[in-house]
Design an enzyme around this catalytic site. Structure first.
Site, PDB file in Angstrom:
ATOM      1  N   GLU A 139      -4.972  -9.078   4.941  1.00  0.00           N
ATOM      2  CA  GLU A 139      -5.367  -8.331   6.143  1.00  0.00           C
ATOM      3  C   GLU A 139      -6.402  -7.306   5.706  1.00  0.00           C
ATOM      4  O   GLU A 139      -6.091  -6.382   4.953  1.00  0.00           O
ATOM      5  CB  GLU A 139      -4.170  -7.609   6.755  1.00  0.00           C
TER       6      GLU A 139
ATOM      7  N   ARG B 249       1.382 -12.654   3.347  1.00  0.00           N
ATOM      8  CA  ARG B 249       0.345 -12.004   4.138  1.00  0.00           C
ATOM      9  C   ARG B 249       0.299 -10.578   3.585  1.00  0.00           C
ATOM     10  O   ARG B 249       1.264  -9.833   3.667  1.00  0.00           O
ATOM     11  CB  ARG B 249       0.722 -12.036   5.615  1.00  0.00           C
TER      12      ARG B 249
ATOM     13  N   LEU C  56      -4.927  -0.628  -0.037  1.00  0.00           N
ATOM     14  CA  LEU C  56      -4.176  -0.856  -1.277  1.00  0.00           C
ATOM     15  C   LEU C  56      -5.069  -0.699  -2.500  1.00  0.00           C
ATOM     16  O   LEU C  56      -4.695  -0.076  -3.488  1.00  0.00           O
ATOM     17  CB  LEU C  56      -3.565  -2.271  -1.248  1.00  0.00           C
TER      18      LEU C  56
ATOM     19  N   ASP D  48       1.459   6.653   0.354  1.00  0.00           N
ATOM     20  CA  ASP D  48       0.713   5.613  -0.376  1.00  0.00           C
ATOM     21  C   ASP D  48       1.175   5.524  -1.822  1.00  0.00           C
ATOM     22  O   ASP D  48       1.351   6.550  -2.491  1.00  0.00           O
ATOM     23  CB  ASP D  48      -0.787   5.933  -0.382  1.00  0.00           C
TER      24      ASP D  48
ATOM     25  N   ASN E 132       0.822  -1.219   0.000  1.00  0.00           N
ATOM     26  CA  ASN E 132       0.000   0.000   0.000  1.00  0.00           C
ATOM     27  C   ASN E 132       0.856   1.269   0.000  1.00  0.00           C
ATOM     28  O   ASN E 132       0.469   2.295  -0.529  1.00  0.00           O
ATOM     29  CB  ASN E 132      -0.915   0.010   1.229  1.00  0.00           C
ATOM     30  N   HIS E 133       2.043   1.140   0.645  1.00  0.00           N
ATOM     31  CA  HIS E 133       2.882   2.329   0.801  1.00  0.00           C
ATOM     32  C   HIS E 133       4.338   1.907   0.881  1.00  0.00           C
ATOM     33  O   HIS E 133       4.644   0.735   1.149  1.00  0.00           O
ATOM     34  CB  HIS E 133       2.501   3.067   2.091  1.00  0.00           C
TER      35      HIS E 133
ATOM     36  N   ASP F 289      -0.586  -6.916   3.370  1.00  0.00           N
ATOM     37  CA  ASP F 289      -0.870  -5.869   4.345  1.00  0.00           C
ATOM     38  C   ASP F 289      -1.935  -4.903   3.827  1.00  0.00           C
ATOM     39  O   ASP F 289      -1.914  -4.506   2.656  1.00  0.00           O
ATOM     40  CB  ASP F 289       0.445  -5.111   4.590  1.00  0.00           C
TER      41      ASP F 289
ATOM     42  N   HIS G 174       0.190  -8.955  15.909  1.00  0.00           N
ATOM     43  CA  HIS G 174       1.252  -8.004  16.261  1.00  0.00           C
ATOM     44  C   HIS G 174       0.696  -6.597  16.488  1.00  0.00           C
ATOM     45  O   HIS G 174       1.414  -5.715  16.940  1.00  0.00           O
ATOM     46  CB  HIS G 174       2.296  -7.976  15.145  1.00  0.00           C
ATOM     47  N   ASP G 175      -0.558  -6.372  16.135  1.00  0.00           N
ATOM     48  CA  ASP G 175      -1.178  -5.059  16.325  1.00  0.00           C
ATOM     49  C   ASP G 175      -2.020  -5.066  17.604  1.00  0.00           C
ATOM     50  O   ASP G 175      -2.013  -6.027  18.350  1.00  0.00           O
ATOM     51  CB  ASP G 175      -2.053  -4.712  15.115  1.00  0.00           C
TER      52      ASP G 175
HETATM   53  C1  GLC Z   1      -1.039  -3.145   8.918  1.00  0.00           C
HETATM   54  C2  GLC Z   1      -0.082  -3.817   9.863  1.00  0.00           C
HETATM   55  C3  GLC Z   1       0.424  -2.801  10.850  1.00  0.00           C
HETATM   56  C4  GLC Z   1       1.095  -1.671  10.096  1.00  0.00           C
HETATM   57  C5  GLC Z   1       0.171  -1.099   9.024  1.00  0.00           C
HETATM   58  C6  GLC Z   1       0.911  -0.208   8.082  1.00  0.00           C
HETATM   59  O1  GLC Z   1      -2.176  -2.707   9.554  1.00  0.00           O
HETATM   60  O2  GLC Z   1      -0.697  -4.901  10.506  1.00  0.00           O
HETATM   61  O3  GLC Z   1       1.305  -3.367  11.773  1.00  0.00           O
HETATM   62  O4  GLC Z   1       1.450  -0.655  10.988  1.00  0.00           O
HETATM   63  O5  GLC Z   1      -0.419  -2.104   8.254  1.00  0.00           O
HETATM   64  O6  GLC Z   1       1.707  -0.965   7.196  1.00  0.00           O
END
Ligand code: GLC
Length: 558
Positions: free
Chosen positions: A243, A199, A206, A171, A103-104, A201, A309-310
């Site tokens: 995600e 995985r 995106l 972005d 996405n970025h 993101d 992890h979040d």
């Molecule tokens: C997703 C990840 C997170 C990250 C964000 C930006 O949400 O899970 O940890 O900070 O994307 O890439």
């Protein structure tokens, strides 16, 4: 059998290299360290490892700010180490999945640097620009309270750039075909180096059309199809796990109605309602989300998790339900984050209560889909709330009671938890390995059983009639029938299993944990007694379990 796909009956283990094991004493985990622990992961029953981003990065967002998509951060190792790692996984039957942050980029990425330096550069259009500050610049932040806007002025570029996340994460402009070509090339590269999947993101952002000032822009769903096509042409069994914290009814578009987009999606709605069920004892909202999660294309699959992890994001629960989860699992302001989540680890949230931990895990492992577990949760690791934001739950893995939990011989870059009930001297792998009743050994047994039940990942499910504080589910796949019963209350209760969907007459329910057989009564129902926070996994017995001649009877069982 021939149609069985690996991602439908596996266990995914998520870890960040930096926090797992440091082999060279620089205080940061590395590939060599991780390789030393592959036998541990294999023993635990892990079928796939999901690696958090390991590319060169300023690491202002744990590597989710990438500077070189083709690189390996030198502190973790080299490309050589990466290939050794994927090879070592392959020899153990473990798949490698990696984070794919499309996405970025980081604002230090050469594309962004070229874009700001020269307005005529081809890289300018890799990002999203505005000459004037857009009116909605202070809307739509993903990290409210910490992130101030979604548009930031860049002096060198003399323009505003769009960033859904932090201002150092501009972005990418997915509408640009050159950007799409770059992203596909990155996927192709890592597939060559041995990964089996990604995985992906932040997928809704995106593919979103916002920020892209093109009239009538549509979400870029076609890109999801392109990326899958490419991956499967290069490597037939590669998968994408998205995600996307969105309602289940929107997920079909991500899978593609024909199953031609992404293979897997994290089921955030089930995650949130599962925590609500644990907090309140009411499985109603969880059942609703399970019902809404039906109707996937044949190749599609949900991924289920407890913590990641979040933060535990409960932002999509109705206010009253969210308030209950906060009150039970994150009552202090310091435990909460972004006004919508809890930044604690699982074990402290559940008060370190072994029965509640087992109940939570048992529920997650029996949700229709593939389980994803978080490093350290198999030993009940805690958190460090003195660390900022999401760092609280990203502390080094606790291997033993040696100095620094056996994580490093040097000075750990991130502090190891050393005090309190979750300190490494009390919670570590070495201690729990030696104790057959430990959470680690329990988890290992549960994962083994889970993998022996392909009907959960592949089969059709029914939610059986039960009071709100009990969740009873039945799965059917290729003649195998299993039943899972969970008691959300902290008291002992009787429960009657009725209306199994197949003709199960006269076959016993065989408890997978204890091998106890429960016979049906005259009406074909099964009577159970559930312990406080109890859970039971059953397979419907084979013909040998049919009652020959004697009167069918209920024999209860604890
Ligand atoms: C997703 C990840 C997170 C990250 C964000 C930006 O949400 O899970 O940890 O900070 O994307 O890439």
């Amino acid at each position: 059998m021939i149609e069985q796909r690996w991602y439908k009956n596996t266990v995914i283990y998520s870890l960040a290299i930096e926090s797992f094991l440091d082999s060279d004493g620089d205080g940061v985990g590395d590939f060599a360290g991780l390789m030393n622990r592959l036998d541990y992961l294999q023993g635990l029953g892990v079928g796939a490892i999901w690696l958090a981003p390991f590319h060169p990065s300023p690491r202002k967002d744990h590597g989710y700010d990438v500077v070189d998509y083709y690189g390996v951060d030198g502190r973790y190792g080299s490309h050589g180490d990466f290939v050794e790692f994927t090879h070592a996984c392959r020899t153990r039957g473990i798949r490698v999945m990696m984070d794919l942050v499309l996405n970025h980029t980081s604002d230090e990425h050469p594309w962004f640097q070229a874009a700001i330096a020269d307005p005529t550069s081809k890289y300018r259009d890799y990002y999203i620009w505005a000459d004037k500050k857009p009116a909605d610049a202070d809307k739509g932040m993903v990290f409210p309270g910490v992130q101030e806007s979604t548009w930031t002025y860049n002096r060198k570029a003399r323009a505003w750039y769009y960033h859904k996340f932090f201002e150092f994460q501009p972005d990418l402009n997915i509408a640009n075909p050159q950007v799409q070509a770059e992203l596909l090339k990155i996927v192709a590269f890592w597939l060559e180096l041995g990964v089996s999947g990604f995985r992906m993101d932040a997928v809704p952002f995106l593919i979103a059309a916002d920020g892209i000032h093109v009239q009538g822009a549509e979400p870029a769903f076609h890109f999801l199809r392109r990326i899958r096509e490419l991956a499967q042409w290069r490597k037939g069994d590669a998968v994408f796990l998205a995600e996307a914290n969105i309602p289940p009814e929107d997920c079909l578009q991500y899978f593609g109605e024909a199953g031609d987009r992404l293979h897997m999606m994290f089921n955030f709605p089930v995650n949130q309602t599962l925590f609500y069920a644990l907090a309140s004892g009411d499985t109603g909202p969880l059942r609703e989300k399970l019902e809404a999660s039906r109707g996937l294309p044949e190749t599609a699959q949900w991924a289920h998790f407890l913590r990641n992890h979040d933060e535990l994001d409960i932002g999509r629960l109705p206010d009253d339900q969210r308030a209950k989860v906060f009150a039970k699992f994150g009552p202090d302001e310091d435990m909460q984050l972004y006004g919508r989540g809890i930044r604690r680890r699982l074990a402290p949230m559940l008060g370190g209560d072994r029965r509640r931990l087992e109940l939570a895990y048992s529920l997650m492992l029996t949700m229709p889909g593939t389980p994803v577990i978080r490093y350290g949760d198999e030993i009940g690791m805690g958190d460090d709330l003195t660390l900022p934001e999401r760092d609280a739950a990203r502390t080094p893995m606790q291997w033993s009671n040696e100095r620094n939990s056996g994580f490093t011989q040097g000075v750990p870059e991130k502090p190891v938890i050393s005090e309190g009930p979750y300190g490494y001297r009390s919670v570590n792998v070495a201690l729990q390995r030696a104790d057959s009743d430990s959470l680690l050994n329990w988890t290992e047994r549960m994962l083994r059983m889970r993998k022996e039940l392909p009907e959960i990942g592949h089969g059709a499910y029914t939610i059986l009639p039960a009071p709100a504080h009990i969740l009873a589910m039945c799965y059917v796949f290729e003649g195998k029938v299993s039943v899972f019963v969970h008691n959300l209350l902290e008291e002992r209760i009787d429960f009657r299993v009725e209306q199994l969907p197949q003709d199960c007459t006269e076959r016993s329910l065989v408890c997978i944990q204890t091998d106890e057989r429960i016979r049906p009564d005259k009406t074909g129902c099964y009577d159970l007694v559930l312990e406080p926070s109890g859970y039971r996994w059953f397979r419907l017995g084979g013909l040998e379990d049919m009652i020959a001649g004697d009167e069918p009877q209920a024999d209860g069982g604890a």
